[in-house]
Design a protein around this motif. Sequence first.
Motif, PDB file in Angstrom:
ATOM      1  N   ALA A  10      -9.302 -27.869 -18.631  1.00  0.00           N
ATOM      2  CA  ALA A  10      -8.706 -27.332 -19.855  1.00  0.00           C
ATOM      3  C   ALA A  10      -7.916 -26.061 -19.559  1.00  0.00           C
ATOM      4  CB  ALA A  10      -9.796 -27.061 -20.887  1.00  0.00           C
ATOM      5  N   GLU A  11      -8.489 -25.226 -18.678  1.00  0.00           N
ATOM      6  CA  GLU A  11      -7.812 -23.980 -18.313  1.00  0.00           C
ATOM      7  C   GLU A  11      -6.464 -24.261 -17.645  1.00  0.00           C
ATOM      8  OE1 GLU A  11      -8.400 -20.264 -15.198  1.00  0.00           O
ATOM      9  OE2 GLU A  11     -10.049 -21.653 -15.576  1.00  0.00           O
ATOM     10  N   GLU A  12      -6.461 -25.236 -16.726  1.00  0.00           N
ATOM     11  CA  GLU A  12      -5.224 -25.567 -16.024  1.00  0.00           C
ATOM     12  C   GLU A  12      -4.185 -26.143 -16.978  1.00  0.00           C
ATOM     13  OE1 GLU A  12      -7.406 -26.678 -11.774  1.00  0.00           O
ATOM     14  OE2 GLU A  12      -6.493 -28.234 -13.019  1.00  0.00           O
ATOM     15  N   TYR A  13      -4.646 -27.021 -17.861  1.00  0.00           N
ATOM     16  CA  TYR A  13      -3.704 -27.644 -18.792  1.00  0.00           C
ATOM     17  C   TYR A  13      -3.123 -26.603 -19.746  1.00  0.00           C
ATOM     18  CZ  TYR A  13      -1.766 -30.837 -22.234  1.00  0.00           C
ATOM     19  OH  TYR A  13      -0.913 -31.489 -23.082  1.00  0.00           O
ATOM     20  N   LEU A  14      -3.983 -25.715 -20.220  1.00  0.00           N
ATOM     21  CA  LEU A  14      -3.502 -24.668 -21.116  1.00  0.00           C
ATOM     22  C   LEU A  14      -2.536 -23.736 -20.399  1.00  0.00           C
ATOM     23  CD1 LEU A  14      -6.830 -23.826 -22.981  1.00  0.00           C
ATOM     24  CD2 LEU A  14      -4.804 -24.911 -23.963  1.00  0.00           C
ATOM     25  N   GLU A  15      -2.802 -23.481 -19.108  1.00  0.00           N
ATOM     26  CA  GLU A  15      -1.908 -22.615 -18.341  1.00  0.00           C
ATOM     27  C   GLU A  15      -0.523 -23.247 -18.217  1.00  0.00           C
ATOM     28  OE1 GLU A  15      -2.054 -20.043 -14.230  1.00  0.00           O
ATOM     29  OE2 GLU A  15      -2.951 -22.029 -14.259  1.00  0.00           O
ATOM     30  N   GLU A  16      -0.497 -24.577 -18.052  1.00  0.00           N
ATOM     31  CA  GLU A  16       0.786 -25.265 -17.964  1.00  0.00           C
ATOM     32  C   GLU A  16       1.554 -25.180 -19.275  1.00  0.00           C
ATOM     33  OE1 GLU A  16       0.037 -29.229 -16.763  1.00  0.00           O
ATOM     34  OE2 GLU A  16      -0.977 -28.673 -14.904  1.00  0.00           O
ATOM     35  N   LEU A  17       0.807 -25.277 -20.376  1.00  0.00           N
ATOM     36  CA  LEU A  17       1.464 -25.274 -21.678  1.00  0.00           C
ATOM     37  C   LEU A  17       1.829 -23.873 -22.144  1.00  0.00           C
ATOM     38  CD1 LEU A  17      -0.727 -27.867 -23.629  1.00  0.00           C
ATOM     39  CD2 LEU A  17       1.509 -28.230 -22.586  1.00  0.00           C
ATOM     40  N   LYS A  68       3.004 -28.754  -9.421  1.00  0.00           N
ATOM     41  CA  LYS A  68       3.642 -29.494 -10.516  1.00  0.00           C
ATOM     42  C   LYS A  68       5.042 -28.942 -10.791  1.00  0.00           C
ATOM     43  CE  LYS A  68       3.304 -30.416 -15.466  1.00  0.00           C
ATOM     44  NZ  LYS A  68       4.644 -29.858 -15.735  1.00  0.00           N
ATOM     45  N   TYR A  69       5.172 -27.606 -10.801  1.00  0.00           N
ATOM     46  CA  TYR A  69       6.471 -27.007 -11.085  1.00  0.00           C
ATOM     47  C   TYR A  69       7.457 -27.241  -9.943  1.00  0.00           C
ATOM     48  CZ  TYR A  69       5.675 -24.780 -15.551  1.00  0.00           C
ATOM     49  OH  TYR A  69       5.478 -24.565 -16.887  1.00  0.00           O
ATOM     50  N   ASP A  87      20.069 -25.357  -8.246  1.00  0.00           N
ATOM     51  CA  ASP A  87      21.344 -25.170  -8.953  1.00  0.00           C
ATOM     52  C   ASP A  87      21.664 -23.701  -9.193  1.00  0.00           C
ATOM     53  OD1 ASP A  87      21.835 -27.908  -9.087  1.00  0.00           O
ATOM     54  OD2 ASP A  87      20.670 -28.107 -10.938  1.00  0.00           O
ATOM     55  N   ARG A  88      21.032 -22.839  -8.439  1.00  0.00           N
ATOM     56  CA  ARG A  88      21.247 -21.395  -8.536  1.00  0.00           C
ATOM     57  C   ARG A  88      20.945 -20.827  -9.919  1.00  0.00           C
ATOM     58  NH1 ARG A  88      26.073 -18.209  -5.346  1.00  0.00           N
ATOM     59  NH2 ARG A  88      24.745 -17.563  -3.618  1.00  0.00           N
ATOM     60  N   ASP A  89      20.188 -21.583 -10.744  1.00  0.00           N
ATOM     61  CA  ASP A  89      19.826 -21.031 -12.051  1.00  0.00           C
ATOM     62  C   ASP A  89      18.333 -21.111 -12.349  1.00  0.00           C
ATOM     63  OD1 ASP A  89      19.445 -23.700 -12.626  1.00  0.00           O
ATOM     64  OD2 ASP A  89      21.135 -23.858 -14.008  1.00  0.00           O
ATOM     65  N   ARG A  90      17.562 -21.754 -11.464  1.00  0.00           N
ATOM     66  CA  ARG A  90      16.105 -21.783 -11.580  1.00  0.00           C
ATOM     67  C   ARG A  90      15.515 -21.716 -10.183  1.00  0.00           C
ATOM     68  NH1 ARG A  90      16.042 -27.155 -13.075  1.00  0.00           N
ATOM     69  NH2 ARG A  90      18.269 -26.999 -12.662  1.00  0.00           N
ATOM     70  N   GLY A  91      14.312 -21.168 -10.084  1.00  0.00           N
ATOM     71  CA  GLY A  91      13.717 -21.067  -8.768  1.00  0.00           C
ATOM     72  C   GLY A  91      12.218 -20.870  -8.832  1.00  0.00           C
ATOM     73  N   LEU A  92      11.582 -20.955  -7.665  1.00  0.00           N
ATOM     74  CA  LEU A  92      10.145 -20.729  -7.571  1.00  0.00           C
ATOM     75  C   LEU A  92       9.843 -20.071  -6.236  1.00  0.00           C
ATOM     76  CD1 LEU A  92       7.291 -22.900  -8.832  1.00  0.00           C
ATOM     77  CD2 LEU A  92       7.151 -22.055  -6.487  1.00  0.00           C
ATOM     78  N   TYR A  93       8.999 -19.051  -6.289  1.00  0.00           N
ATOM     79  CA  TYR A  93       8.584 -18.334  -5.085  1.00  0.00           C
ATOM     80  C   TYR A  93       7.065 -18.402  -5.011  1.00  0.00           C
ATOM     81  CZ  TYR A  93       8.325 -14.597  -1.604  1.00  0.00           C
ATOM     82  OH  TYR A  93       8.094 -13.863  -0.471  1.00  0.00           O
ATOM     83  N   TRP A  94       6.551 -19.017  -3.935  1.00  0.00           N
ATOM     84  CA  TRP A  94       5.111 -19.219  -3.760  1.00  0.00           C
ATOM     85  C   TRP A  94       4.671 -18.278  -2.650  1.00  0.00           C
ATOM     86  CZ3 TRP A  94       2.829 -24.751  -2.622  1.00  0.00           C
ATOM     87  CH2 TRP A  94       1.430 -24.705  -2.696  1.00  0.00           C
ATOM     88  N   SER A  95       3.932 -17.246  -3.015  1.00  0.00           N
ATOM     89  CA  SER A  95       3.761 -16.110  -2.114  1.00  0.00           C
ATOM     90  C   SER A  95       2.732 -16.295  -1.026  1.00  0.00           C
ATOM     91  CB  SER A  95       3.405 -14.855  -2.914  1.00  0.00           C
ATOM     92  OG  SER A  95       2.141 -15.011  -3.541  1.00  0.00           O
ATOM     93  N   SER A  96       1.940 -17.366  -1.044  1.00  0.00           N
ATOM     94  CA  SER A  96       0.967 -17.497   0.036  1.00  0.00           C
ATOM     95  C   SER A  96       0.956 -18.878   0.661  1.00  0.00           C
ATOM     96  CB  SER A  96      -0.439 -17.161  -0.464  1.00  0.00           C
ATOM     97  OG  SER A  96      -0.862 -18.109  -1.427  1.00  0.00           O
ATOM     98  N   ALA A  97       1.943 -19.671   0.346  1.00  0.00           N
ATOM     99  CA  ALA A  97       1.971 -21.031   0.878  1.00  0.00           C
ATOM    100  C   ALA A  97       2.123 -21.013   2.388  1.00  0.00           C
ATOM    101  CB  ALA A  97       3.111 -21.822   0.249  1.00  0.00           C
ATOM    102  N   GLY A  98       1.125 -21.540   3.092  1.00  0.00           N
ATOM    103  CA  GLY A  98       1.227 -21.663   4.536  1.00  0.00           C
ATOM    104  C   GLY A  98       1.002 -20.382   5.294  1.00  0.00           C
ATOM    105  N   PHE A 100       5.628 -17.811  -8.630  1.00  0.00           N
ATOM    106  CA  PHE A 100       6.512 -17.166  -9.602  1.00  0.00           C
ATOM    107  C   PHE A 100       7.624 -18.138  -9.975  1.00  0.00           C
ATOM    108  CE2 PHE A 100       4.531 -13.861  -7.094  1.00  0.00           C
ATOM    109  CZ  PHE A 100       4.135 -12.930  -8.050  1.00  0.00           C
ATOM    110  N   TYR A 101       7.581 -18.604 -11.197  1.00  0.00           N
ATOM    111  CA  TYR A 101       8.607 -19.513 -11.709  1.00  0.00           C
ATOM    112  C   TYR A 101       9.695 -18.652 -12.343  1.00  0.00           C
ATOM    113  CZ  TYR A 101      10.771 -23.073 -14.685  1.00  0.00           C
ATOM    114  OH  TYR A 101      11.653 -23.904 -15.301  1.00  0.00           O
ATOM    115  N   VAL A 102      10.937 -18.763 -11.832  1.00  0.00           N
ATOM    116  CA  VAL A 102      12.002 -17.824 -12.190  1.00  0.00           C
ATOM    117  C   VAL A 102      13.126 -18.552 -12.916  1.00  0.00           C
ATOM    118  CG1 VAL A 102      13.558 -16.037 -11.320  1.00  0.00           C
ATOM    119  CG2 VAL A 102      11.451 -16.551 -10.084  1.00  0.00           C
ATOM    120  N   THR A 103      13.478 -18.035 -14.085  1.00  0.00           N
ATOM    121  CA  THR A 103      14.621 -18.572 -14.832  1.00  0.00           C
ATOM    122  C   THR A 103      15.665 -17.507 -15.129  1.00  0.00           C
ATOM    123  OG1 THR A 103      13.474 -18.201 -16.936  1.00  0.00           O
ATOM    124  CG2 THR A 103      13.240 -20.379 -15.916  1.00  0.00           C
TER     125      THR A 103
END
Length: 737
Positions: A97-104, A126-127, A206-217, A228-231
Amino acid sequence: MSERENAKLALLRETLQENVGLSKYETDVYLALVRGGTQTMSDLAKTSDVPKQRIYDTVEDLRDEGFVEIIDDYPQKAYAVDPIEAFSDIQSQLKKAEEYLEELHETVGSVESGVALFKNKRTIRKYIGDLISSAKNDVLLMCPASKLSLVSDYLEGCETQQVRVIVSDISTDASSEEIDPDENLPETVDEVRGTSSTEHFALSIDRDRGLYWSSAGIGYSESEERGFYVTNPQLVLVLDRFISESVWPLSRPLRTRAPSLPQQYLRIRDCLADLSQIANSRPLDSIQIEFEGYHSDTGEEIRHTGTLTHFYYSEYDRRASLTVDLGGTEDEVESPLVTVGGVGSRMEDYSAHTIIIRETEGSTNDKLNAETKNYLRACRENLPRQFGTASAVTGFDGFVDRMREVIDEWSNGHQQMKTFDEFKESLFRFDASEGLPRIEWTQTHTEPGGHIAHTGQSFGALGYDVTLIGPIGTPIHSEFRREFRNQTLVSTGETTYTDYLRFQDQKLMFTEPNKVQISWENLLEEVDLTELAEYIDGSSLLTLGTAFSIPTLPSLFKGIRDELWPTLSSPPDNIQVSTGAVDRFTPSQVRDGYGELSELDKRVPVTVNANRSQTRNFREIYDGAPGTYSIPTVQRIRERLGVTRYIMHTNQGSTMAIEDDVLHAQAPRVVRPRQRRNVDAHFISGVAIGLMEGLSDGATLILGNSLGQYFMQHKEPPGPEELRSFISEYDTFFGED
């Protein structure tokens, strides 16, 4: 029980009833079993204070909910399930429920700043999938090697998008297996690069949306995951530039694909990298450029299409630009050539956020208009049967041109630096080093230069007798004596030098102005009036290059008009004036310098020649503030100068202003020019010959275009037969009607 224990028990009862959903009887029975262990139903009724007739159904309900288990013995007994196990399903449901609510959930901060923070891996993944799947044109990804499996399936769906990937955190251990892009990434990825540096996951769509994942790998603990989902457009651009301009150039290629056309780009550097390959097999003017963006000065939104004429790109230089011909007509004063930079550029004319390159059939499809056809017909019909029956005098500026090559390296003798871009890169390296910059060059040869040399070469190639008067040395320099051994040379003093740095694609010129500016007084100190009159009398034309002598021109024009012309028994029919470095002098100096032309024109028709840039300078000097005028620019300048003809020459054609009319003649387009330097001088020579031979004004423009474009194509002036052949084929440079 102590008060503290009673309080804790009361809180526990409240939690089980209000948050877990147990009834009062269920709560009492469950707590009694937890505290007292396994009990018979009779004992449980006593310890829980639940009526005996309700014990059995309450225990059954608790068993169904996973809180207790029943021992089918006699008497029947019950015991409490371990609380960790009993509450595991509830915890799992709460987590989901926490994860689903976080997505919404969209926080106020994400709406205002364009950044949303996710701490759950499942949400971040997912993003990532949603972003890649939503890409319309462009995917730029930096991904640790250990995370490639997360994106591979999504990238496989990018069949029409341009996809570039940097694989980071590649092991440098010789025993480790090399990343194989063909195995780890789908064919839809256009280019793959790799780096051993440890970089976070970064994605730009498309240079108008992005995502930065600070600990991947990176090997951080799971609790430190940050997505960080960036718009926000500005923040996305920062992220995109970090990937494309900081990491990409320093990564090594793992897989590349030959670019195909048409292709759309959101980054000018991506466009130029592909153009560097495309230009190896196609001429630049076969490439069409369409770009959208903004005017760098006004901020006006624009969309233009033109033909590529030049581009600058170096992977290690932040500057990058295109030069595009927007297809202006030959009579336009503003140049059709514009420069295009990337987003945020200020040095170029336009800042482009979208660039499309296509292959065209070339500029030879331009149609020959009716006006040019008429002038071409007149030129063909009235060309002299034999060139060279008249004579001309050309003065008064001359130089010695020293041709030099920059040395790139010493191996088996010196090696020439081949391109102008290589030379610019060497300057950047100097700028970044602590040592004293040093450029080594070698002189290959010398040749005569200046107005008198270039017009003299054109006249001589067609068989005309020509007298060259100018600062060509005392004694006369060997370059002039060798080139014009069959012509008359008259020196007015010492010459100066022009150094040309020659590259395969361009030339860089360093010019030293003549030590003494030509004035009437200086001229007569070297050549007395009687001798000067003898050289000029009987010639058909006097052509003058004014170069750096604008401030002293009034005395020269006045002396020719008042002192020289009255002594001539057979004066030239025309005087031609080639304008000098108009932009190097103040407006008042230019107005004063050419102010005497109107009086000279009253004695002999004067034709003034200028290129587009010089014409633009004249317009600014004479018009002052910009405005709307009903009279064409070239006509206004002619009237201000007070001359018979004013001619503007461009690579697209030429425009002549005469009294009550303006004439235009298209020029043949040279697809692969061998020489761009001094084309103006050879156009001027063609006009001069047209004036000498008495051709109509329109036919004279055709002759000027022909000599200029022939020189551009062949790097030498034409002889009589070459000129006739070029004019006979003039219309073949254009598309068919």
